[in-house]
Write an enzyme that holds these catalytic residues in place. Sequence first.
Site, short mmCIF file in Angstrom:
data_model
loop_
_atom_site.label_atom_id
_atom_site.label_comp_id
_atom_site.label_asym_id
_atom_site.label_seq_id
_atom_site.Cartn_x
_atom_site.Cartn_y
_atom_site.Cartn_z
N SER A 56 7.71 -2.55 -4.69
CA SER A 56 7.01 -3.96 -4.35
C SER A 56 7.30 -4.83 -5.33
O SER A 56 7.80 -4.51 -6.39
CB SER A 56 5.33 -3.63 -4.59
OG SER A 56 4.80 -4.78 -4.43
N TYR B 53 -2.18 0.24 -7.66
CA TYR B 53 -0.94 0.35 -6.82
C TYR B 53 -0.01 -0.23 -7.52
O TYR B 53 1.28 0.32 -7.41
CB TYR B 53 -1.37 -0.54 -5.71
CG TYR B 53 -0.34 -1.15 -4.62
CD1 TYR B 53 -0.06 -0.22 -3.48
CD2 TYR B 53 0.49 -2.06 -4.85
CE1 TYR B 53 1.09 -0.80 -2.73
CE2 TYR B 53 1.43 -2.62 -3.92
CZ TYR B 53 1.81 -1.90 -2.80
OH TYR B 53 2.61 -2.39 -2.17
N1 NAD Z 1 3.17 -5.53 3.64
C1 NAD Z 1 3.54 -5.97 2.35
O1 NAD Z 1 3.25 -7.11 1.92
C2 NAD Z 1 3.96 -5.15 1.29
C3 NAD Z 1 4.66 -5.65 0.14
C4 NAD Z 1 5.16 -4.97 -0.71
C5 NAD Z 1 5.47 -3.74 -0.56
N2 NAD Z 1 5.12 -3.07 0.63
C6 NAD Z 1 5.19 -1.76 0.73
O2 NAD Z 1 5.77 -1.49 2.05
C7 NAD Z 1 5.55 0.07 2.49
C8 NAD Z 1 5.26 0.02 3.93
O3 NAD Z 1 3.77 -0.70 4.04
P1 NAD Z 1 3.66 -1.87 5.31
O4 NAD Z 1 3.24 -2.94 4.61
O5 NAD Z 1 4.66 -1.62 6.39
O6 NAD Z 1 2.04 -1.03 5.76
P2 NAD Z 1 1.73 0.08 6.88
O7 NAD Z 1 0.27 0.00 6.79
O8 NAD Z 1 2.38 -0.30 8.25
O9 NAD Z 1 2.50 1.05 6.45
C9 NAD Z 1 2.13 2.04 5.43
C10 NAD Z 1 1.79 3.31 6.09
O10 NAD Z 1 1.73 4.58 5.08
C11 NAD Z 1 1.30 5.73 5.73
N3 NAD Z 1 0.23 6.46 4.92
C12 NAD Z 1 -0.84 6.05 4.20
N4 NAD Z 1 -1.03 6.92 3.59
C13 NAD Z 1 -0.69 8.02 4.09
C14 NAD Z 1 -0.99 9.40 3.85
N5 NAD Z 1 -1.68 9.90 2.86
N6 NAD Z 1 -0.08 10.19 4.43
C15 NAD Z 1 0.86 10.02 5.37
N7 NAD Z 1 1.22 8.60 5.51
C16 NAD Z 1 0.39 7.77 4.94
C17 NAD Z 1 0.70 5.03 7.11
O11 NAD Z 1 1.21 5.84 8.11
C18 NAD Z 1 0.71 3.89 7.13
O12 NAD Z 1 1.05 3.32 8.24
C19 NAD Z 1 4.41 0.37 1.34
O13 NAD Z 1 5.31 1.27 0.67
C20 NAD Z 1 4.00 -0.80 0.77
O14 NAD Z 1 3.42 -0.48 -0.54
C21 NAD Z 1 4.42 -3.80 1.57
#
Ligand code: NAD
Length: 299
Positions: free
Chosen positions: A192, A205
């Site tokens: 991130s 986080y």
């Molecule tokens: N959306 C943002 O603004 C953003 C910014 C920086 C980083 N990220 C990172 O992007 C990645 C994807 O996140 P996203 O934003 O697409 O959100 P998202 O909610 O679509 O995806 C996160 C997924 O993590 C999975 N997950 C969580 N806990 C779990 C567990 N215990 N067992 C199995 N699966 C589990 C779930 O399937 C969930 O759908 C993450 O690593 C997040 O930290 C997102």
Amino acid sequence: MTTKSQFEPGHKVPVHHQEKPGWQHMMLDPKPVSDQLPTDEGGYQPYKPAEKLKGKRAIITGGDSGIGRAIAILYAMEGASSLIVYLPTEEKDAQETKKKVEEYGCKCYLFPIDLRKKENCKAIVDKAVQCLGGVDILVNNAAFQNMLPDISNLTEEQWEKTFDTNIHPFFYLAKYVMPHFKRGSTIINCSSVNPFIGRGDLLDYTSTKGAIVAFTRALSNQQISKGIRVNCVCPGPIWTPLIPSTMTTEALEQFSGVPMGRPGQPSEVATCFVFLASADSSFISGQCLHPNGGVIVGS
Ligand SMILES: NC(=O)c1ccc[n+]([C@@H]2O[C@H](COP(=O)([O-])OP(=O)(O)OC[C@H]3O[C@@H](n4cnc5c(N)ncnc54)[C@H](O)[C@@H]3O)[C@@H](O)[C@H]2O)c1
């Protein structure tokens, strides 16, 4: 085909809240975009594939929605099949990812399972090998976050849950997949922008995301002599179910606060995962890519 742009500079995301872990099919419009990229004219154009991952096999955690779904779809457009991992409550989103992947002629195996148990991480690798016949790409993408203003509000239980979800499975999956890897296999971890800016209201986080950067660099140094590259993607604000399910109203209102003045779409992050999985990045390992809307970061 061009559709109208949903996120122009100054565009605010719709303020709404969901239970955790969040569901893409329940997000308000504009919905996340998985397989299209912005045009200069303010619209969207389909992602243009070029068989960059033909015949490859990927494990993608958190592949039901958001960035993980976009990765699964772009990988399929590039010719890669996948096994996606998610929580059992996210089955409806996972089925949609599978449908989209299969529209592009690749396989998408579903594995609803909790990553926090190391024996489950072992089961994921075993199932991927059984279903796909091997694994070439590990995408560590799943994460948990919960905003809290002060360390006094951050419970020991949440601190441990965040580490159990966001970093321990990265180690277990990498460890268990390694015996199946050969030269050219690759790991791509999702971090991130937050460890680079030190976001205070996501202390736990942000700490796990910093650990992911360090894990990426150290594992790369350890494995590169075997021809296994390890890299990291560090997104800024991206419109996914994580956002309405974890962010306060105030944080949602400020979600466009990057130099480009808009949030990103999952597709705009998934392209980094395609690049890092493909031969286009053959001389890159131990590095971070920063699809973050123009935020300048230290390294
Ligand atoms: N959306 C943002 O603004 C953003 C910014 C920086 C980083 N990220 C990172 O992007 C990645 C994807 O996140 P996203 O934003 O697409 O959100 P998202 O909610 O679509 O995806 C996160 C997924 O993590 C999975 N997950 C969580 N806990 C779990 C567990 N215990 N067992 C199995 N699966 C589990 C779930 O399937 C969930 O759908 C993450 O690593 C997040 O930290 C997102």
